[in-house]
Write a protein that holds these residues in place. Structure first.
Motif, mmCIF file in Angstrom:
data_model
loop_
_atom_site.group_PDB
_atom_site.id
_atom_site.type_symbol
_atom_site.label_atom_id
_atom_site.label_comp_id
_atom_site.label_asym_id
_atom_site.label_seq_id
_atom_site.Cartn_x
_atom_site.Cartn_y
_atom_site.Cartn_z
ATOM 1 N N SER A 1 71.685 -40.859 25.871
ATOM 2 C CA SER A 1 72.673 -39.778 25.978
ATOM 3 C C SER A 1 72.667 -39.317 27.418
ATOM 4 O O SER A 1 71.825 -39.790 28.197
ATOM 5 C CB SER A 1 72.280 -38.611 25.070
ATOM 6 N N TYR A 2 73.603 -38.433 27.751
ATOM 7 C CA TYR A 2 73.683 -37.928 29.131
ATOM 8 C C TYR A 2 73.834 -39.100 30.093
ATOM 9 O O TYR A 2 74.458 -40.104 29.755
ATOM 10 C CB TYR A 2 72.425 -37.128 29.472
ATOM 11 N N ASN B 1 77.647 -41.647 24.361
ATOM 12 C CA ASN B 1 76.223 -41.854 24.050
ATOM 13 C C ASN B 1 76.055 -43.247 23.445
ATOM 14 O O ASN B 1 77.034 -43.957 23.247
ATOM 15 C CB ASN B 1 75.721 -40.770 23.085
ATOM 16 N N SER C 1 72.634 -49.415 26.716
ATOM 17 C CA SER C 1 73.141 -48.884 27.987
ATOM 18 C C SER C 1 74.100 -49.865 28.647
ATOM 19 O O SER C 1 73.981 -51.073 28.438
ATOM 20 C CB SER C 1 71.976 -48.602 28.939
ATOM 21 N N SER D 1 74.186 -53.911 26.137
ATOM 22 C CA SER D 1 75.472 -53.234 26.321
ATOM 23 C C SER D 1 76.490 -53.858 25.385
ATOM 24 O O SER D 1 76.444 -55.064 25.152
ATOM 25 C CB SER D 1 75.968 -53.414 27.761
ATOM 26 N N ILE D 2 77.409 -53.059 24.832
ATOM 27 C CA ILE D 2 78.455 -53.658 23.998
ATOM 28 C C ILE D 2 79.727 -53.884 24.798
ATOM 29 O O ILE D 2 80.730 -54.351 24.262
ATOM 30 C CB ILE D 2 78.768 -52.826 22.727
ATOM 31 N N GLY D 3 79.694 -53.538 26.083
ATOM 32 C CA GLY D 3 80.887 -53.806 26.890
ATOM 33 C C GLY D 3 80.916 -52.976 28.160
ATOM 34 O O GLY D 3 80.216 -51.961 28.272
ATOM 35 N N TYR E 1 82.264 -50.557 29.730
ATOM 36 C CA TYR E 1 82.970 -49.266 29.718
ATOM 37 C C TYR E 1 81.904 -48.226 29.413
ATOM 38 O O TYR E 1 80.823 -48.545 28.924
ATOM 39 C CB TYR E 1 84.069 -49.235 28.650
ATOM 40 N N LEU F 1 80.541 -44.930 27.413
ATOM 41 C CA LEU F 1 80.700 -44.129 26.193
ATOM 42 C C LEU F 1 79.970 -42.804 26.354
ATOM 43 O O LEU F 1 79.208 -42.616 27.305
ATOM 44 C CB LEU F 1 80.150 -44.911 25.004
HETATM 45 C C1 4FV Z 1 76.908 -48.105 26.444
HETATM 46 C C2 4FV Z 1 77.666 -49.281 26.480
HETATM 47 C C3 4FV Z 1 77.280 -46.820 27.057
HETATM 48 C C4 4FV Z 1 76.227 -44.505 29.081
HETATM 49 C C5 4FV Z 1 75.482 -43.255 29.349
HETATM 50 C C6 4FV Z 1 75.706 -43.503 26.994
HETATM 51 C C7 4FV Z 1 76.578 -44.529 27.643
HETATM 52 C C8 4FV Z 1 75.240 -42.590 28.052
HETATM 53 N N1 4FV Z 1 75.802 -48.346 25.738
HETATM 54 N N2 4FV Z 1 76.988 -50.217 25.760
HETATM 55 N N3 4FV Z 1 78.847 -49.509 27.082
HETATM 56 N N4 4FV Z 1 76.339 -45.840 27.033
HETATM 57 O O1 4FV Z 1 78.381 -46.663 27.570
HETATM 58 O O2 4FV Z 1 75.861 -49.627 25.326
HETATM 59 O O3 4FV Z 1 73.887 -42.430 27.927
#
Ligand code: 4FV
Length: 228
Positions: A111-112, A137, A85, A129-131, A133, A135
């Protein structure tokens, strides 16, 4: 190492983790990777995994029940449960080395809008988290982390590249690399690299790595100095 992945889109994992080094780690048995559909842990005939947020607001959330059922089915004593996340610790090579020492990783691909807080608080050991921003999912983040961890597993990297002298291994960016031809369109390879003089080559490479790091990622040098 054993890795289990919980996702609503198992098909996304076919491809990136079925090729090259990760595939070789799987076929050699160094990595036992299994992808599971969260819907398989629902009990209603609509296989419901999400619902609206209490208190209103946009989007949907992953419900706690399927997550608890799945983690209880897949996790054991030595399992490290990781939720992907944007609110997690920023993934790094240091964290990759940390995870590569574990015996079992279980990734929950959000997701969501995310997951019910009770599931996060009760089931998750690590949020990554990978960054910074957002995504669609957590599947791509899980693949990124699985790739970075797998190449650190013993015996996975042949002499393709030793993970010893690569980016971030000593807190520096990599030095410039050259291969044949020694003269390409008039662009020559630095003489020192053709000298066979290993000390001089090592010295040049360290200077280049420091210069490049200072130019592009001075923050890494601060961390390096702090780490002493
Ligand atoms: C994310 C990130 C990411 C957010 C809500 C998936 C999304 C949805 N995860 N590094 N940047 N996740 O954006 O790991 O659930």
């Amino acid at each position: 190492m054993k890795i289990d992945v919980l996702t609503l889109f198992p098909g996304m994992f076919a491809g990136p983790l079925d090729e090259s080094i990760v595939q070789r780690a799987r076929s050699s048995g160094v990595l036992d990777l299994r992808v599971h559909n969260l819907r398989d842990y629902t009990e209603d005939r609509h296989k419901t995994v999400d619902d609206r947020p209490f208190g209103g607001g946009p989007g949907m959330l992953l419900k706690p029940e399927p997550l608890f059922k799945a983690v209880q089915a897949l996790a054991g004593q030595g399992t490290r449960v990781i939720l992907l996340s944007p609110a997690g610790r920023l993934f790094s090579q240091g964290i990759a080395r940390e995870l590569a020492r574990e015996e079992h990783l279980l990734f929950i691909c959000g997701s969501y809008e995310g997951v019910d807080e009770r599931a996060r608080a009760s089931l998750v050991h690590d949020e990554l988290s990978i960054g910074d921003y957002v995504l669609t999912n957590g599947n791509l983040p899980a693949m990124v982390i699985i790739d970075a961890v797998t190449r650190l597993l013993p015996g996975v990297l042949g002499d393709e590249s030793s993970s010893a002298d690569e980016s971030f291994s000593d807190g520096l960016l990599e030095y410039p690399h050259y291969t044949r031809p020694a003269d390409f369109q008039g662009m020559k390879v630095p003489e020192v690299l053709l000298s066979g003089h290993h000390e001089a080559i090592a010295k040049w490479r360290l200077e280049q790595a420091k210069r490049r790091t200072a130019e592009r990622r001075p923050d890494l040098l601060e961390n390096k100095n702090q780490a002493g």
